[in-house]
Design a protein around this motif. Sequence first.
Motif, PDB file in Angstrom:
ATOM      1  N   SER A 205     -24.597 -10.482  11.234  1.00  0.00           N
ATOM      2  CA  SER A 205     -24.433  -9.058  11.537  1.00  0.00           C
ATOM      3  C   SER A 205     -22.969  -8.636  11.563  1.00  0.00           C
ATOM      4  CB  SER A 205     -25.072  -8.732  12.896  1.00  0.00           C
ATOM      5  OG  SER A 205     -24.432  -9.448  13.942  1.00  0.00           O
ATOM      6  N   ALA A 206     -22.067  -9.562  11.839  1.00  0.00           N
ATOM      7  CA  ALA A 206     -20.646  -9.230  11.916  1.00  0.00           C
ATOM      8  C   ALA A 206     -20.057  -9.049  10.516  1.00  0.00           C
ATOM      9  CB  ALA A 206     -19.887 -10.326  12.664  1.00  0.00           C
ATOM     10  N   ILE A 207     -18.956  -8.337  10.444  1.00  0.00           N
ATOM     11  CA  ILE A 207     -18.236  -8.154   9.179  1.00  0.00           C
ATOM     12  C   ILE A 207     -17.818  -9.512   8.630  1.00  0.00           C
ATOM     13  CG2 ILE A 207     -16.059  -7.301   8.199  1.00  0.00           C
ATOM     14  CD1 ILE A 207     -16.337  -4.914  10.163  1.00  0.00           C
ATOM     15  N   ASP A 208     -18.183  -9.808   7.369  1.00  0.00           N
ATOM     16  CA  ASP A 208     -17.803 -11.100   6.781  1.00  0.00           C
ATOM     17  C   ASP A 208     -16.843 -10.943   5.604  1.00  0.00           C
ATOM     18  OD1 ASP A 208     -19.507 -10.227   4.748  1.00  0.00           O
ATOM     19  OD2 ASP A 208     -21.117 -11.611   5.277  1.00  0.00           O
ATOM     20  N   TYR A 209     -16.498  -9.713   5.267  1.00  0.00           N
ATOM     21  CA  TYR A 209     -15.503  -9.436   4.222  1.00  0.00           C
ATOM     22  C   TYR A 209     -14.701  -8.210   4.649  1.00  0.00           C
ATOM     23  CZ  TYR A 209     -13.400  -7.686  -0.080  1.00  0.00           C
ATOM     24  OH  TYR A 209     -12.504  -7.222  -1.010  1.00  0.00           O
ATOM     25  N   ALA A 210     -13.390  -8.310   4.512  1.00  0.00           N
ATOM     26  CA  ALA A 210     -12.530  -7.167   4.824  1.00  0.00           C
ATOM     27  C   ALA A 210     -11.379  -7.116   3.825  1.00  0.00           C
ATOM     28  CB  ALA A 210     -11.982  -7.276   6.242  1.00  0.00           C
ATOM     29  N   ASN A 211     -11.040  -5.905   3.397  1.00  0.00           N
ATOM     30  CA  ASN A 211      -9.914  -5.698   2.488  1.00  0.00           C
ATOM     31  C   ASN A 211      -9.068  -4.563   3.057  1.00  0.00           C
ATOM     32  OD1 ASN A 211      -8.106  -5.346   0.410  1.00  0.00           O
ATOM     33  ND2 ASN A 211      -9.647  -5.355  -1.206  1.00  0.00           N
ATOM     34  N   PHE A 212      -7.839  -4.886   3.423  1.00  0.00           N
ATOM     35  CA  PHE A 212      -6.909  -3.905   3.968  1.00  0.00           C
ATOM     36  C   PHE A 212      -5.839  -3.594   2.926  1.00  0.00           C
ATOM     37  CE2 PHE A 212      -8.674  -6.141   7.565  1.00  0.00           C
ATOM     38  CZ  PHE A 212      -8.891  -5.153   8.518  1.00  0.00           C
ATOM     39  N   ILE A 213      -5.546  -2.332   2.760  1.00  0.00           N
ATOM     40  CA  ILE A 213      -4.448  -1.899   1.896  1.00  0.00           C
ATOM     41  C   ILE A 213      -3.408  -1.215   2.783  1.00  0.00           C
ATOM     42  CG2 ILE A 213      -3.746  -0.480  -0.059  1.00  0.00           C
ATOM     43  CD1 ILE A 213      -5.626  -2.738  -0.834  1.00  0.00           C
ATOM     44  N   TRP A 214      -2.230  -1.838   2.831  1.00  0.00           N
ATOM     45  CA  TRP A 214      -1.126  -1.274   3.616  1.00  0.00           C
ATOM     46  C   TRP A 214      -0.035  -0.825   2.657  1.00  0.00           C
ATOM     47  CZ3 TRP A 214       0.082  -4.710   8.512  1.00  0.00           C
ATOM     48  CH2 TRP A 214      -1.050  -4.700   9.355  1.00  0.00           C
ATOM     49  N   GLU A 215       0.354   0.439   2.766  1.00  0.00           N
ATOM     50  CA  GLU A 215       1.378   0.996   1.882  1.00  0.00           C
ATOM     51  C   GLU A 215       2.725   1.065   2.609  1.00  0.00           C
ATOM     52  OE1 GLU A 215       0.263   4.607  -0.159  1.00  0.00           O
ATOM     53  OE2 GLU A 215      -1.866   4.136   0.120  1.00  0.00           O
ATOM     54  N   TYR A 216       3.745   0.571   1.923  1.00  0.00           N
ATOM     55  CA  TYR A 216       5.122   0.673   2.399  1.00  0.00           C
ATOM     56  C   TYR A 216       5.871   1.588   1.431  1.00  0.00           C
ATOM     57  CZ  TYR A 216       3.983  -3.056   5.654  1.00  0.00           C
ATOM     58  OH  TYR A 216       3.409  -3.787   6.667  1.00  0.00           O
ATOM     59  N   SER A 217       7.110   1.880   1.715  1.00  0.00           N
ATOM     60  CA  SER A 217       7.825   2.875   0.914  1.00  0.00           C
ATOM     61  C   SER A 217       7.992   2.463  -0.540  1.00  0.00           C
ATOM     62  CB  SER A 217       9.195   3.169   1.533  1.00  0.00           C
ATOM     63  OG  SER A 217       9.968   1.977   1.626  1.00  0.00           O
ATOM     64  N   THR A 218       8.141   1.148  -0.800  1.00  0.00           N
ATOM     65  CA  THR A 218       8.388   0.713  -2.184  1.00  0.00           C
ATOM     66  C   THR A 218       7.358  -0.289  -2.706  1.00  0.00           C
ATOM     67  OG1 THR A 218       9.861  -1.070  -1.436  1.00  0.00           O
ATOM     68  CG2 THR A 218      10.871   1.069  -1.926  1.00  0.00           C
ATOM     69  N   PHE A 219       6.388  -0.658  -1.897  1.00  0.00           N
ATOM     70  CA  PHE A 219       5.374  -1.612  -2.363  1.00  0.00           C
ATOM     71  C   PHE A 219       4.090  -1.457  -1.559  1.00  0.00           C
ATOM     72  CE2 PHE A 219       7.639  -3.791   1.032  1.00  0.00           C
ATOM     73  CZ  PHE A 219       6.643  -4.450   1.739  1.00  0.00           C
ATOM     74  N   THR A 220       3.032  -2.093  -2.059  1.00  0.00           N
ATOM     75  CA  THR A 220       1.726  -2.070  -1.394  1.00  0.00           C
ATOM     76  C   THR A 220       1.277  -3.497  -1.111  1.00  0.00           C
ATOM     77  OG1 THR A 220       1.106  -0.003  -2.490  1.00  0.00           O
ATOM     78  CG2 THR A 220      -0.686  -1.361  -1.635  1.00  0.00           C
TER      79      THR A 220
END
Length: 306
Positions: A205-220
């Motif tokens: 039942s728990a989350i088994d896949y996660a994808n985070f996208i973090w944006e910085y000023s010059t890269f992701t």
Amino acid sequence: MKVLIIGLGSIAKKHIEAIRKQISNVKIYALRTGSSVTASVYPNVINVFSFNEVEFETIDFVIISSPTSKHFEGINICNQLRKPLFIEKPLFSEITNKTEQLVKDVTLAQTKTYVACNLRFLDALKTLKNLVQDKRINEVNVYCGSYLPDWRPNADFRKVYSANKEMGGGVHIDLIHELDYIYWLFGKPVAHRSFCKSSSSLEISAIDYANFIWEYSTFTTSIVLNYYRRDAKRTIEIVTSEGTFLANLLENKIFYNGEVIFQSEQKISDTYDAQMKYFIDFITGSQTSFNTIEEANSILKLCIQD
């Protein structure tokens, strides 16, 4: 020195052994649930069953290693007593008005706090931080995948905290280390979004896949986490204008354009010792603050708030 540990699970025992390596003459109390009849015994640890049994004026610091859902209660009580706090990650199981107020209260009280994210003490990551400090970064890719049933071979993985949404489990929380060290390396992103699901062959039942996208000023930065990969992989790839760094955290190695440029014999388990040494030095005045409750709360928000 006297230490109180709230909770006595497997992670608490790692902290106990780390303390003993740093302090030869230490008295350790463990605040337990249940009764003296049913509670297990750990060598040279004194079980107590209520805060009233603890002489707080003699305690040098407190380790919060109870289930995450119980962290709020422990932190709140200990903050009123102005004792330094070593808090196991994640800080809380949810973000609420009450948790936000508690973080403010702890900060205003100037209670010394550290939230335990031991990968910050891994040689490969410490070295990588220095290597990329002045580089022009174009892209960062983080991957951490392992097989949840292998985590505790003698237990039914479907019954443990990690597998159950109802108990506050999930790969995004369990592997918040990856979010933590990216925050440590690059700071707070200017924008972020995430995608999480539970639909793998594990059937939990728990989350088994996660994808985070973090944006910085010059890269992701892309951070991928999962519970279902049988051949464990834990890496961070940093693509710069000059070349590509790849750190294999399981092997404690760094590659640059495919060539090994750093390796260490240190094991991830060794980072618990380095982490405890830091904390003891911090509360005795020879180290500056690092991953305080305020910083860890910011990271938790990036983890569970979209």
